[in-house]
Design an enzyme around this catalytic site. Structure first.
Site, PDB file in Angstrom:
ATOM      1  N   ASP A 339       0.801  -1.410   0.064  1.00 29.54           N
ATOM      2  CA  ASP A 339      -0.123  -0.202   0.074  1.00 29.54           C
ATOM      3  C   ASP A 339       0.864   1.400  -0.051  1.00 29.54           C
ATOM      4  O   ASP A 339       1.925   1.350   0.792  1.00 29.54           O
ATOM      5  CB  ASP A 339      -0.866   0.186   1.378  1.00 29.54           C
ATOM      6  CG  ASP A 339      -1.816   1.209   1.397  1.00 29.54           C
ATOM      7  OD1 ASP A 339      -2.655   1.397   0.487  1.00 29.54           O
ATOM      8  OD2 ASP A 339      -1.468   1.974   2.394  1.00 29.54           O
ATOM      9  N   GLU A 375       1.801  -0.229  -5.048  1.00 35.92           N
ATOM     10  CA  GLU A 375       1.124   0.596  -5.421  1.00 35.92           C
ATOM     11  C   GLU A 375       1.780   1.893  -5.449  1.00 35.92           C
ATOM     12  O   GLU A 375       2.431   2.371  -4.431  1.00 35.92           O
ATOM     13  CB  GLU A 375       0.075   0.873  -4.357  1.00 35.92           C
ATOM     14  CG  GLU A 375      -0.928   1.807  -4.732  1.00 35.92           C
ATOM     15  CD  GLU A 375      -2.090   2.137  -3.546  1.00 35.92           C
ATOM     16  OE1 GLU A 375      -3.373   2.298  -3.853  1.00 35.92           O
ATOM     17  OE2 GLU A 375      -1.793   2.247  -2.340  1.00 35.92           O
TER      18      GLU A 375
END
Length: 675
Positions: A339, A375
């Site tokens: 993330d 990401e």
């Protein structure tokens, strides 16, 4: 000074955390700036005993062995040091702290104002927090001796399926005690469904122990997604019947046994401690100035979550790599999705592919062999870095998402950009340097519309989040086909299903690594909510009701995944103009217009064009594939690319049919045939 109830020795700086020894338990904790660290032991009734001061410190690591302690001992930490918030020192002995390396916690952490180390006025918080902080548990965790072997997935076959443990299993037709749990995922109903899709890789949404944010708690909402970690080692307890550690391991083992690769969505960029005046339950109390990025006395909030881990610090690099190795070696996962990965690639402030953490991961003999998905952005300076990560990382490609959405919405002038994205976004993942497989192609992800909502809503509908519909993306590149939300109009229902099938077929025929949002194969709706992070209810729990849409989407995914596995050229083509493949025989591609002749410069520059086709042929030309993408609803007939040939239709969306050596398009659709 030692408590008379416990004898201690200096112990060892390694390994970090609590480790059972022949004589007791060794404790080793990083806290470079503390002037004294204390071990707080709790008896079986939860009473705190006299704190034990650590008796040695070496290279920032406090350590000692406490004789006579055993497995299962509950404990916490307290740190003494300077209180100078302007210098990021917020030591407060009244705050009980979780061991960053604890493998298990006594309970789920719930935010309480008494967890703060500092008041809003900038003074030391004067209430002891032991009553509202989970206790760390001394626990030796080992990999299951009979764990199934890792599943070796060919890169050209890999397809990621994003799965939320609770959302996937809560409404499954399984025993009530398994609903919403790790074990529910690997129930026979869960496994049967996953196997029916022909996908290879389960991407679990966060399973680190996490906490609901203060503002959500005040709104009586819950953090559902889990992107607010408390610990980088302890698994989330709310997904377990009894023992989160064992049950997570059993889930991974069950998925492996069923033939799946398992990767874990991890949040190493921030923690649940949030802003400086919120919780001090672990990192903040131990070494705030070291663990969190700051400048001029203020946190650098590159995550939008109140803090961000300073991954330029050796202790953070070690913590994250140790955590990753634990989840691979002991808990059994095969890789990670990171993330807000740009935060992990920052030095003092700027991003670089040569950042210490990224290099540490890639040089590690264990971690470098796992599936690593980034990401590639955060909200800090120069926070958009798609295509810029080192070669060992796959990267989520939002440019692909937006282009494919616009193409199927019917926007003009998209053919060149669509074709580039379809071929693996070589403008981002450049020829000669990276494979198209580095591009993780997706149309929907957890943070946004589901695929059903993408074709059903023009505006976000997030009122249930209690932020007056201000949260979530405003521009969703969606299309509702004339009615906002659910409708009984069968024509609109068919249009929406066709659009979903066009999206799914495009995704699974594109060069690169496809990502499917769990629930899209069920045509799941979140009622137009495109930011459902706080909706732990039927908005997010997958609906398993049988339907025409579910049947069609399941069939499409299964069929197209079988094609990708059988014909690797559909995932990665080897072309002679790409130096990356200079030592491999070249495949062949040709782009065609609606007359099935080669695309001209004028064709490529025609902004009104909504048709594009191509043929792909492997090196030996033994097989040739014809792929067609048509985003208009004006009927069109297209001759076969080669006269006198027959074409075997391998997959087609509802409005397309083959007759009389032509492909007839009644309306928009996708076709793949073998000549």
């Amino acid at each position: 000074m030692n408590s008379p109830a416990h004898q201690v020795t200096t112990g060892s700086t390694f390994p970090l955390g609590a480790t059972v020894t022949n004589n007791g338990v060794n404790f080793a904790v990083v806290s470079e700036d503390a002037s004294q660290l204390y071990l707080c032991l709790f008896d079986s009734d939860g009473n705190e005993q006299e704190p034990l001061p650590f008796i040695d410190k070496h290279r920032g690591i406090w350590h000692m062995e406490v004789l006579g302690l055993k497995e299962g001992q509950h404990y916490g930490l307290r740190a003494k040091g300077e209180f100078k918030p302007e210098q990021q020192f917020v030591f407060n002995e009244l705050k009980l702290l979780i061991d960053p390396y604890a493998k298990d916690l006594s309970e789920k952490l719930v935010w309480h104002e008494d967890q703060a180390a500092i008041t809003k006025e900038g003074q030391p918080h004067s209430v002891d927090s032991a009553y509202c902080v989970p206790k760390s548990i001394v626990r030796t965790i080992q990999a299951n001796a009979n764990r199934p072997a890792r599943v070796k997935v060919a890169a050209t076959s890999r397809a990621l399926y994003e799965l939320h443990v609770k959302g996937f299993s809560q409404n499954l037709a399984i025993e009530n005690e398994l609903k919403g749990t790790y074990l529910g995922v690997v129930s026979s109903a869960g496994i049967d469904h996953l196997k029916s899709l022909n996908i290879t890789t389960i991407q679990l949404m966060p399973c680190f122990s996490f906490m609901t944010e203060r503002h959500l708690q005040q709104l009586t909402l819950n953090n559902y997604w889990g992107y607010n970690p408390v610990s980088f080692f302890a698994p989330e307890p709310s997904y377990a019947k009894k023992d989160a550690v064992i049950e997570f391991q059993l889930m991974v083992d069950g998925l492996r046994e069923a033939g799946f690769e398992v990767i874990l969505d991890v949040v190493y960029n921030h923690t649940a401690e949030s802003e400086l005046d919120q919780s001090s339950v672990c990192f903040r109390g131990l070494d705030n100035a070291r663990y969190y990025r700051h400048q001029d006395g203020q946190y650098l909030n590159y995550t939008g979550c109140g803090n961000c881990i300073d991954t330029y610090q050796p202790a953070s690099v070690r913590l994250i790599c140790d955590s990753m190795r634990y989840w691979v070696d002991v808990m059994g996962v095969d890789g990670f999705r990171f993330d807000l990965g740009v935060d992990l690639g920052r030095t003092d402030h700027e991003f670089t592919p040569k950042a210490p953490l990224l290099q540490a991961i890639l040089q590690d003999p264990i971690l470098s062999q796992t599936c690593l998905v980034m990401e590639p952005w955060d909200i800090g300076p120069n926070g958009y870095q798609v295509g810029q990560f080192p070669k060992g990382f796959l990267e989520c490609n939002d440019k692909y998402r937006d282009t494919i959405r616009r193409f199927w919405r019917g926007d003009d002038g998209l053919i060149p950009e669509f074709s580039t994205c379809f071929m693996g976004s070589r403008d981002l993942f450049h020829k000669g340097h990276k494979s198209a497989l580095n591009s993780v192609n997706y149309i929907t992800y957890h943070d946004g519309y589901t695929m059903k909502d993408l074709v059903s809503y023009h505006q976000r509908h997030n009122l249930a989040n209690m932020e007056e519909n201000r949260d979530g993306h405003g521009d969703n590149i969606s299309q509702n086909f004339g009615v906002e939300g659910e409708t009984d109009d069968t024509k609109i229902q068919q249009q929406r299903l066709n659009q979903q099938l066009c999206f799914m077929a495009t995704l699974l025929l594109s060069q690169g690594t496809p990502h499917i949002l769990g629930g899209d194969e069920l045509s799941h709706t979140q009622q137009g909510n495109n930011n459902a992070y706080c909706q732990d209810n039927d908005i997010t729990w997958q609906n398993w009701q049988e339907s025409e849409a579910r049947s069609a989407l399941n069939h499409a995914i299964s069929t197209l995944m079988a094609l990708r596995k059988t014909y690797p050229i559909l995932a990665e083509i080897h072309l002679d103009d790409d130096p990356l493949y200079q030592h491999t025989p070249s495949d062949h591609i040709e782009w065609l217009n609606e007359q099935s002749t080669a695309m001209t410069a004028e064709d490529w520059s025609d902004n009104s064009r909504h048709y594009i086709a191509l043929t792909l042929a492997p090196t030996d030309r033994s097989t040739r594939f014809w792929l067609v993408f048509y985003s208009s609803d004006v009927p069109l007939s297209v001759p076969f690319p080669m006269e006198g040939t027959t074409i075997e239709a391998l997959y087609q969306t509802p409005g397309l049919s083959v007759t009389d050596h032509s492909l007839h398009c009644a309306y928009r659709g996708v076709f793949i045939g073998k000549m």
